[in-house]
Scaffold this motif. Structure first.
Motif, PDB file in Angstrom:
ATOM      1  N   TYR A 251       0.893  -1.460   0.280  1.00 16.41           N
ATOM      2  CA  TYR A 251       0.152  -0.121   0.535  1.00 16.41           C
ATOM      3  C   TYR A 251       1.472   0.706  -0.497  1.00 16.41           C
ATOM      4  O   TYR A 251       0.391   2.517  -0.828  1.00 16.41           O
ATOM      5  CB  TYR A 251      -1.139  -0.553   1.472  1.00 16.41           C
ATOM      6  CG  TYR A 251      -2.007   0.637   0.878  1.00 16.41           C
ATOM      7  CD1 TYR A 251      -2.396   1.124   0.027  1.00 16.41           C
ATOM      8  CD2 TYR A 251      -1.856   1.795   2.458  1.00 16.41           C
ATOM      9  CE1 TYR A 251      -3.392   3.065   0.070  1.00 16.41           C
ATOM     10  CE2 TYR A 251      -2.150   3.282   2.071  1.00 16.41           C
ATOM     11  CZ  TYR A 251      -3.621   3.216   1.019  1.00 16.41           C
ATOM     12  OH  TYR A 251      -4.454   4.582   1.151  1.00 16.41           O
ATOM     13  N   TRP A 252       1.888   1.045   1.142  1.00 13.35           N
ATOM     14  CA  TRP A 252       2.600   2.615   1.129  1.00 13.35           C
ATOM     15  C   TRP A 252       3.584   2.224  -0.186  1.00 13.35           C
ATOM     16  O   TRP A 252       4.981   1.815   0.289  1.00 13.35           O
ATOM     17  CB  TRP A 252       3.736   2.860   2.603  1.00 13.35           C
ATOM     18  CG  TRP A 252       2.426   2.294   3.645  1.00 13.35           C
ATOM     19  CD1 TRP A 252       2.371   1.684   4.149  1.00 13.35           C
ATOM     20  CD2 TRP A 252       1.230   4.110   3.853  1.00 13.35           C
ATOM     21  NE1 TRP A 252       1.080   1.938   4.962  1.00 13.35           N
ATOM     22  CE2 TRP A 252       0.435   2.707   4.582  1.00 13.35           C
ATOM     23  CE3 TRP A 252       1.220   4.905   3.056  1.00 13.35           C
ATOM     24  CZ2 TRP A 252      -0.430   3.634   5.032  1.00 13.35           C
ATOM     25  CZ3 TRP A 252       0.192   5.312   3.720  1.00 13.35           C
ATOM     26  CH2 TRP A 252      -0.846   5.452   4.797  1.00 13.35           C
ATOM     27  N   ARG A 253       3.991   3.138  -1.539  1.00 16.91           N
ATOM     28  CA  ARG A 253       4.809   2.742  -2.317  1.00 16.91           C
ATOM     29  C   ARG A 253       5.734   3.744  -2.359  1.00 16.91           C
ATOM     30  O   ARG A 253       5.668   4.909  -2.083  1.00 16.91           O
ATOM     31  CB  ARG A 253       3.558   2.843  -3.900  1.00 16.91           C
ATOM     32  CG  ARG A 253       2.701   2.011  -3.801  1.00 16.91           C
ATOM     33  CD  ARG A 253       1.416   1.792  -5.202  1.00 16.91           C
ATOM     34  NE  ARG A 253       0.444   1.263  -4.771  1.00 16.91           N
ATOM     35  CZ  ARG A 253      -0.101   1.168  -5.995  1.00 16.91           C
ATOM     36  NH1 ARG A 253      -0.307   1.966  -7.064  1.00 16.91           N
ATOM     37  NH2 ARG A 253      -1.457   0.304  -5.587  1.00 16.91           N
ATOM     38  N   ARG A 254       7.093   3.412  -3.425  1.00 16.67           N
ATOM     39  CA  ARG A 254       7.466   4.339  -3.827  1.00 16.67           C
ATOM     40  C   ARG A 254       8.546   4.397  -2.605  1.00 16.67           C
ATOM     41  O   ARG A 254       8.899   3.711  -1.905  1.00 16.67           O
ATOM     42  CB  ARG A 254       6.921   5.360  -4.655  1.00 16.67           C
ATOM     43  CG  ARG A 254       5.989   4.862  -5.787  1.00 16.67           C
ATOM     44  CD  ARG A 254       5.651   6.595  -6.042  1.00 16.67           C
ATOM     45  NE  ARG A 254       6.204   7.069  -6.687  1.00 16.67           N
ATOM     46  CZ  ARG A 254       6.094   8.099  -7.211  1.00 16.67           C
ATOM     47  NH1 ARG A 254       5.228   9.026  -7.317  1.00 16.67           N
ATOM     48  NH2 ARG A 254       7.108   9.510  -7.441  1.00 16.67           N
ATOM     49  N   GLY A 255       9.437   5.005  -2.559  1.00 12.20           N
ATOM     50  CA  GLY A 255      10.484   5.588  -2.361  1.00 12.20           C
ATOM     51  C   GLY A 255      12.182   4.727  -2.120  1.00 12.20           C
ATOM     52  O   GLY A 255      11.647   3.161  -3.133  1.00 12.20           O
ATOM     53  N   PRO A 256      12.589   4.984  -1.986  1.00 11.09           N
ATOM     54  CA  PRO A 256      14.177   4.547  -1.502  1.00 11.09           C
ATOM     55  C   PRO A 256      14.254   3.133  -0.984  1.00 11.09           C
ATOM     56  O   PRO A 256      14.829   2.222  -1.820  1.00 11.09           O
ATOM     57  CB  PRO A 256      15.633   5.468  -1.638  1.00 11.09           C
ATOM     58  CG  PRO A 256      14.158   6.658  -0.739  1.00 11.09           C
ATOM     59  CD  PRO A 256      13.592   6.426  -1.488  1.00 11.09           C
TER      60      PRO A 256
ATOM     61  N   ALA B  16      19.107   3.863 -11.253  1.00 11.11           N
ATOM     62  CA  ALA B  16      19.600   2.942 -11.158  1.00 11.11           C
ATOM     63  C   ALA B  16      18.832   1.568 -11.208  1.00 11.11           C
ATOM     64  O   ALA B  16      17.669   1.576 -10.248  1.00 11.11           O
ATOM     65  CB  ALA B  16      21.029   2.829 -10.006  1.00 11.11           C
ATOM     66  N   ALA B  17      18.949   0.496 -11.737  1.00  4.93           N
ATOM     67  CA  ALA B  17      18.196  -1.145 -11.164  1.00  4.93           C
ATOM     68  C   ALA B  17      18.279  -0.917 -10.098  1.00  4.93           C
ATOM     69  O   ALA B  17      17.059  -0.947  -8.920  1.00  4.93           O
ATOM     70  CB  ALA B  17      18.998  -1.898 -11.748  1.00  4.93           C
ATOM     71  N   THR B  18      19.546  -0.834  -8.818  1.00  2.00           N
ATOM     72  CA  THR B  18      19.257  -0.718  -7.176  1.00  2.00           C
ATOM     73  C   THR B  18      17.902  -0.169  -6.416  1.00  2.00           C
ATOM     74  O   THR B  18      17.466  -0.570  -5.849  1.00  2.00           O
ATOM     75  CB  THR B  18      20.617  -0.895  -6.860  1.00  2.00           C
ATOM     76  OG1 THR B  18      21.156  -1.792  -8.040  1.00  2.00           O
ATOM     77  CG2 THR B  18      21.204  -1.254  -5.003  1.00  2.00           C
ATOM     78  N   HIS B  19      17.665   0.976  -7.440  1.00  2.00           N
ATOM     79  CA  HIS B  19      17.298   1.886  -6.584  1.00  2.00           C
ATOM     80  C   HIS B  19      16.473   2.042  -7.150  1.00  2.00           C
ATOM     81  O   HIS B  19      14.872   2.982  -6.798  1.00  2.00           O
ATOM     82  CB  HIS B  19      17.859   3.111  -6.623  1.00  2.00           C
ATOM     83  CG  HIS B  19      18.669   2.784  -6.107  1.00  2.00           C
ATOM     84  ND1 HIS B  19      19.446   3.875  -6.049  1.00  2.00           N
ATOM     85  CD2 HIS B  19      19.574   2.234  -4.276  1.00  2.00           C
ATOM     86  CE1 HIS B  19      21.417   3.335  -5.495  1.00  2.00           C
ATOM     87  NE2 HIS B  19      20.958   2.790  -4.266  1.00  2.00           N
ATOM     88  N   PHE B  20      15.471   1.832  -8.504  1.00  2.39           N
ATOM     89  CA  PHE B  20      14.152   1.770  -9.008  1.00  2.39           C
ATOM     90  C   PHE B  20      13.263   0.153  -9.033  1.00  2.39           C
ATOM     91  O   PHE B  20      12.440   0.491  -9.767  1.00  2.39           O
ATOM     92  CB  PHE B  20      14.724   2.336 -10.461  1.00  2.39           C
ATOM     93  CG  PHE B  20      14.113   2.726 -11.441  1.00  2.39           C
ATOM     94  CD1 PHE B  20      13.688   4.320 -11.297  1.00  2.39           C
ATOM     95  CD2 PHE B  20      13.039   2.195 -12.254  1.00  2.39           C
ATOM     96  CE1 PHE B  20      12.933   4.810 -12.183  1.00  2.39           C
ATOM     97  CE2 PHE B  20      11.851   2.933 -13.211  1.00  2.39           C
ATOM     98  CZ  PHE B  20      11.679   3.992 -12.887  1.00  2.39           C
ATOM     99  N   GLY B  21      13.272  -0.334  -8.512  1.00  2.00           N
ATOM    100  CA  GLY B  21      13.281  -1.622  -8.443  1.00  2.00           C
ATOM    101  C   GLY B  21      13.850  -2.770  -9.203  1.00  2.00           C
ATOM    102  O   GLY B  21      13.022  -4.242  -9.252  1.00  2.00           O
ATOM    103  N   GLY B  22      14.811  -2.996  -9.493  1.00  2.00           N
ATOM    104  CA  GLY B  22      15.300  -4.089 -10.835  1.00  2.00           C
ATOM    105  C   GLY B  22      15.062  -3.389 -12.488  1.00  2.00           C
ATOM    106  O   GLY B  22      15.030  -2.931 -12.369  1.00  2.00           O
ATOM    107  N   ILE B  23      15.036  -4.758 -12.385  1.00  2.00           N
ATOM    108  CA  ILE B  23      15.838  -4.843 -14.133  1.00  2.00           C
ATOM    109  C   ILE B  23      14.072  -4.686 -14.807  1.00  2.00           C
ATOM    110  O   ILE B  23      13.398  -4.227 -15.807  1.00  2.00           O
ATOM    111  CB  ILE B  23      15.829  -6.187 -14.645  1.00  2.00           C
ATOM    112  CG1 ILE B  23      17.332  -6.332 -14.181  1.00  2.00           C
ATOM    113  CG2 ILE B  23      15.710  -6.033 -16.142  1.00  2.00           C
ATOM    114  CD1 ILE B  23      17.586  -7.800 -14.272  1.00  2.00           C
TER     115      ILE B  23
END
Length: 409
Positions: free
Chosen positions: A75-80, A292-299
């Motif tokens: 429910y609480w989406r997004r954020g690094p 960056a894939a690492t901070h963006f949810g992946g591939i």
């Protein structure tokens, strides 16, 4: 096939990394990068306390379904913190899928669209002779493009200058996160910076000629009109890009910058969702995506974003300093090899200590980075070596202006 465990490994060979290891009932394992520089334990706890148990019993091949489940069910989406945790799961599942298929991940993404990835290296200096020497070293290493950062008269400690002594008396050595219980305070003067930087690029062009691709990182420190002024001042020196000139949460601000300069713009290393790019892409206000894939949810989500960007002739310039672990870097290199609208890959090279903990199969030859053809992501984790390097608290620095005001670092 089912997932039977998801374990978090925190290790600090030179710097801190957070790695997720997913294991299946058939003994196949996958690795994902969850490193968030300066806030590593927040992501480790998110994975250990809230995600790991949700993965047990799931089919590791259902990558899209797992991604949507982790993103939407919270429910609480997004954020690094959230997106770094989701990224680690996503990478690990792609790693498993590649190992089961006996193929490198880039083959699962459609196969190679190029021979290898053109990279840029980080050159810096406290003065012009030191900067020129740094550029030459990076050219000798094989980089075909160079990011140029320089000390500025009147500023004591400046981001991106590797050899410069910082306010704490230590040196960056390409790792600005200082170990200890408090962040280092640095200083900043925008007017001094804007006066000095064009003179640096004038000297670099005079020394190295018009053919070398040059980049520069503003690190979010300018207002939009200041950024426009710098972009215009740098036009005679034909930059490959000017990066992160102003905080981009206000996407519409880039309309003003774009109106005043033709210097190409790269943005997005602190972004973690496609919505952060929506206006920037659809109005063609930037030229390169720095996520960056690492901070963006992946591939998975980064591949979708680059598909949208391709429709607007915008290319990739994925964030790739050494606070992205070898696992995260490998994920980006596989993606960059497969997409059509690849632009350039940031590449610094990890320390020897890091490469004893993480054993990557990627190669850097003749100026091109390649992930290798090992099945999966092509990175192995030596857990015994990882355990020999326990976590050490570290913080990125912060800035104050001359009057004491906290400024963007």
């Amino acid at each position: 096939m089912q997932i039977i465990s998801a374990d978090v490994v925190v290790t600090s060979p030179t710097r801190n990394f957070v790695t997720l290891k997913i294991t299946t009932d058939e003994g196949v394992t996958g690795l994902g990068d969850a490193t968030l520089n300066g806030r590593e334990l927040a992501v480790a706890a998110y994975l250990k306390d809230h995600v790991a148990q949700l993965l047990v019993g799931r089919d590791p091949h259902r990558i899209e379904d797992t991604w949507q489940f982790l993103y939407r069910s919270a429910y609480w989406r997004r954020g690094p913190v959230t997106m770094a945790a989701v990224a680690a799961v996503d990478m690990a599942l792609w790693d498993i899928k590649g190992k089961v298929a006996n193929l490198p991940v880039y083959q699962l993404l459609g196969g190679a669209a190029r021979t290898g990835l053109t990279t840029y290296g980080h050159a810096s200096g406290r003065d012009l002779p030191e900067l020129f020497d740094s550029i030459r070293r990076h050219l000798e290493e094989g980089h075909r493009a160079i990011r140029v950062q320089s000390s500025v008269p009147g500023i004591t400690a400046l981001y991106g200058v590797a050899a410069q002594a910082q306010a704490s008396g230590r040196r960056y050595d390409h790792e600005p996160a200082g170990r200890g219980s408090r962040p280092t305070e640095e200083d900043w003067d925008t007017r001094a910076y804007l006066r000095h930087v064009p003179t640096v690029f004038e000297a670099v062009r005079a020394e190295f000629g018009p053919g070398l691709a040059l980049l520069h990182d503003g690190h979010h420190r300018m207002t939009p009109i200041q950024a426009a002024k710098l972009g215009k001042a740098l036009e005679p020196y034909d930059l490959f890009w000017l990066e992160d000139v102003t905080p981009a949460e206000h996407q519409e601000a880039f309309r003003l910058i774009r109106h005043h300069t033709t210097t190409p713009l790269a943005v997005g290393e602190v972004f973690n969702h496609a919505a952060d790019f929506r206006t920037l892409i659809t109005e063609q206000l930037i030229d390169y995506v720095r996520a960056a894939a690492t901070h963006f949810g992946g591939i998975t989500p980064l591949r979708k974003l680059m598909g949208t960007a391709a429709e607007y002739q915008i290319k990739s310039g994925f964030h790739g300093p050494t606070d992205i672990s070898p696992v995260g870097l490998a994920a980006q290199v596989h993606l960059g090899l497969a997409i059509h609208n690849f632009g350039i890959q940031e590449y610094m090279g990890h320390s020897d200590a890091t490469n004893t903990v993480f054993r990557p199969s990627l190669t850097f030859r003749d100026g091109l980075l390649h992930p290798g053809d090992t099945p999966g992501l092509g990175v192995e984790l030596d857990e015994e070596a990882a355990a020999a390097h326990p976590y050490q608290q570290a913080y990125l620095p912060f800035n104050r202006l001359a009057d004491g005001t906290v400024h963007d670092w």
